[in-house]
Design an enzyme around this catalytic site. Structure first.
Site, short mmCIF file in Angstrom:
data_model
loop_
_atom_site.label_atom_id
_atom_site.label_comp_id
_atom_site.label_asym_id
_atom_site.label_seq_id
_atom_site.Cartn_x
_atom_site.Cartn_y
_atom_site.Cartn_z
N CYS A 224 25.00 -3.05 -1.82
CA CYS A 224 24.21 -4.22 -1.45
C CYS A 224 22.91 -4.21 -2.23
CB CYS A 224 23.87 -4.17 0.04
SG CYS A 224 25.33 -4.16 1.08
N HIS B 177 27.47 4.83 -17.68
CA HIS B 177 28.06 4.70 -16.34
C HIS B 177 28.98 5.85 -16.00
CE1 HIS B 177 26.79 0.68 -17.55
NE2 HIS B 177 26.47 0.55 -16.29
#
Ligand code: GLN
Ligand code: ZN
Length: 763
Positions: A527, A705
């Site tokens: 979120c 990443h």
């Protein structure tokens, strides 16, 4: 006889206190089992339906819930899990679901191909929500697996709710996917029987309405896609289900009459993004079709101007006798509720409406239209809304005359550097004497647990400002020493003091507010908590100068100042709607320009202005791109325009489709741009080469990443590839993005290899 129904296209599923995140992450860690996860999910759905029913909505929405992503739910619903996962059809659906969402091989076994990487993720239209991208090829088949959805329907019905099921429409579902060796539109014939069967089953299950989302009707559609709508919907109509076609996010324009003509029982349109189309829709949509007006903004956090909304709705109702009211789109894109946001300034809080409050607004509008605006409860609600909006319009917190004066006084050439790139480049080279293939990083170094703990203790008051500063100073010293040791050419201070690249600046700028629980799902359990730009933006004091100067004091090499650009600050916040976005962008630009000037005056010679969100601000319709890119690039140039010729301006952008906005990227006129390219094996660079991008460019040479450490041979290979399309004298050497999510050991190893590769190139 006037009829008003209220509904919502979707509701945030993460929960008021991110309960879904907690449940998911505990399941993934193996601390809870599937039954516990299912129980948490059921409890959330039931609570959210109760809220919808409690707010007087005529239907609760079923089908918008997803453990990870609603598109992934559709992949299972229509049985089109990509063959590359090698799933055994008899294996557990939940395990397969998370294998698609998160990649396999990291937890519970499903008998599948354990190297399969997760489905790609990409942004849901112009939102910050990321969906899992379906994959289509010639072998793709579809098979309906309706049981989980039917179970949710039964769950809601058992609680006594009237149910509307929300699904992604078949054309949008195909459009969202990636195709390989097949035109995915050709799969429509295979897909439609599954949709039709599902609709028939939903009808038999007593579902009153099925909402089919087709937001692609707001895009510049190729004729083949547009032409597919009528035959598709005629086929779906045969199911006998009552269909509400839902469009949102952008005007329908040339698709307007098509949308109105489709054989469905109702049409939802976005009255916030396309209020100017409401009258035409009302004209074209033949009665007794139902018009659902998205009158409450599902994309922003402000209270609705109810008087204005009623002025829009009254004539529509007079003509149709019946209307549905809804938020413009799913409420997935706004925070859950204002409950618990007591730390916000009362006047600001009073002018906000999150998902829960937006449902209440629908109730007020319905009552006003049915009972009249003088009915006591209605009058009271309208008065409250009116007072909040009036207070906001008059608020000194919102309007700062000094900002207005500064905006009015921006000199004509403020968005231009003094000299062209070639001249600047010579001055900068004289000043910094960098080797060819100069090496640098994107800004952040690992955010260790110690850093996060120090920041948390500082915020809670357990650590005083001096102790916090000295903790950060030692992190900076560590980062600088490491970079010196690695032999990097342009250093950074490492951003230890930053939790988030927008929040860090927003907290120091006037005009920004932060919520306590204003979380919005970004993807899966992740979120974000976007700040709210509620008023004129102004810089109160230097924001980064102290840390940067401290770092520069520790090295003879140039330390790059690190700023977030105006468009990214804008794009990753909820913004005010009482002035154009372009005006807010210019205010942000002036605030950041002052920071550039102060860094420069303090002796910082290289300054990076990050704009990872430039591309994602693009409007959905191409016709609006130019206007956006004009004001967005100007805002960047106003920020950078404070830099003298000998000050080198860098910018950075993350993974994005750069090729269609290359002229705008060039128009930023940054001296150096660093971009993500390693995941595409430098393919993204072809566009820069073909376009002959004029300034310095640092294509990322390894993917941050992943913890994988690239070898120097890997990096050298990528650099050679880059040097074939970009003139070597323009090339910089750097990772793809910031290193804050990495740990130190792999960071050090990867950067050592990167420096070695650059040296090999020089030799
Ligand atoms: N300077 C930022 C960092 O290094 C850039 C982050 C980003 O591109 N999103 O973390
Ligand atoms: Zn990045």
């Amino acid at each position: 006889m006037k009829t008003i129904h209220t509904h919502t296209l979707g509701f945030p599923r993460i929960g008021a206190r991110r309960e879904l995140k907690t449940a998911l992450e505990s399941y993934w860690r193996g601390e809870s089992d599937a039954a516990a996860l299912a129980q948490s999910a059921r409890a959330l759905r039931q609570r959210h339906w109760a809220l919808q029913a409690g707010a007087g909505l005529d239907f609760v929405t079923v089908g918008d819930f997803a453990l990870y992503d609603q598109v992934a739910n559709h992949i299972q619903l229509f049985g089109c899990e990509p063959a590359r996962f090698g799933f055994d059809a008899a294996s557990d659906a939940l395990t397969r679901y998370f294998a698609m969402a998160r990649g396999d091989g990291h937890e519970r076994c499903c008998g599948a191909n354990h190297d399969a990487r997760a489905l790609d993720m990409t942004k849901w239209f112009d939102t910050n929500y990321h969906y899992l991208v379906p994959e289509f090829d010639t072998a793709t088949g579809f098979a309906l697996h309706p049981a989980p959805l039917l179970a949710e329907v039964a769950e809601a019905q058992a609680l006594g709710h009237a149910v509307k099921v929300a699904l992604i429409g078949p054309l949008t579902f195909l459009w969202l996917g990636r195709e390989r060796g097949v035109d995915r539109l050709d799969l429509l014939e295979r897909l439609l029987p599954a949709y039709r069967a599902l609709l028939a089953q939903l009808k038999d299950a007593g579902v009153a309405w099925v909402q089919l989302d087709e937001p692609i009707l707001g895009l510049d559609l190729a004729p083949a896609w547009r032409n597919a709508f009528e035959p598709t919907y005629w086929k779906l109509a045969q199911s006998g289900a009552r269909l509400m076609l839902a469009t949102y996010f952008s005007p329908l324009e040339e698709n307007l009459s098509l949308a109105c003509r489709l054989p469905v029982a109702g049409l939802h349109v976005d009255g916030v993004r396309a209020p100017h189309e409401l009258t035409s829709v009302c004209d074209w949509l033949a009665l007794p079709k139902v018009l659902s007006v998205g009158i409450v903004d599902g994309r922003n956090v402000w209270r609705t101007d109810l008087d204005a909304a009623l002025a829009v709705l009254d004539p529509l109702l007079a003509r149709r006798g019946q209307l549905w009211l809804a938020p413009s789109c799913s409420l997935l894109h706004v925070p859950f509720s204002l409950a618990g946001e007591d730390a916000l300034a009362p006047a600001l809080r009073a002018s906000l409406a999150f998902a829960g409050e937006k449902l209440e607004e629908l109730g007020t509008l319905k009552a006003a239209l049915c009972d009249g605006i003088d009915a006591p409860a209605v009058a009271a609600s309208l008065a409250t809304a009116r007072a909040a909006l009036a207070a906001r319009r008059a608020s000194a917190q919102v309007h700062d005359p000094e900002v207005a004066a500064a905006v009015a006084a921006v000199p004509a050439g403020a968005d231009r550097r003094a000299s062209p790139f070639a001249v600047r480049k010579a001055r900068q080279q004289e000043r910094f004497a960098l080797p060819s293939y100069p090496t640098t990083t994107i800004g952040s170094f690992p955010q260790t647990a110690a850093i996060r703990a120090a920041r948390a203790r500082f915020k809670s008051g357990a650590l005083d400002a001096q102790a916090y500063a000295s903790a950060m100073h030692s992190e900076i010293a560590h980062a600088v020493a490491c970079q010196e040791e690695l032999g990097l050419d342009v250093l950074v201070h490492g951003e230890a003091e930053r939790n988030d690249m927008v929040e860090y600046f927003g907290e120091q700028l006037a005009g920004f507010a932060f919520t306590g629980h204003g979380w919005v799902q970004s993807y899966g359990s992740r979120c974000v908590k976007p700040p709210i730009i509620f008023g004129d933006v102004a810089r109160r004091a230097p924001m980064t100068v102290g840390w940067t100067v401290h770092a520069q004091g520790l090295s003879a090499k140039p330390v790059k100042g690190m700023l977030t650009g105006p468009i990214t600050l804008l794009q990753w916040s909820f913004v005010r709607t009482d002035q154009p976005r372009a005006d807010t962008a210019l205010q942000l630009a002036l605030a950041m320009r002052a920071e550039v000037a102060d860094l420069q005056a303090a002796g910082i010679g290289i300054i990076q202005i990050d704009e990872p969100a430039l591309r994602e601000g693009l409007p959905l319709r191409r016709a609006q791109w130019k206007a956006y890119l004009d004001w967005a690039t100007r805002a960047f140039r106003v920020t950078a325009g404070a830099a003298a010729d000998a000050t080198q301006i860098h910018t950075h952008m993350c993974y994005a489709e750069f090729n269609d906005i290359l002229p705008a990227i060039a128009a930023l006129d940054a001296d150096v741009i660093t971009i993500e390219t390693s995941r595409s094996d430098m393919a993204l660079l072809d566009g820069f080469g073909a376009f002959a991008y004029p300034n310095g460019i640092g294509p990322g040479v390894y993917d941050i990443h992943s913890p994988r450490v690239p070898s120097s041979a890997d990096i050298e290979r990528l650099l050679r590839k880059a040097a074939q399309v970009i003139p070597p004298e323009h090339l910089w050497v750097n990772p793809d993005c910031g290193l804050k999510t990495r740990a130190w050991p792999e960071t050090r190893a990867a950067l050592a290899n990167m420096v070695a590769a650059a040296r090999a190139m020089r030799a």
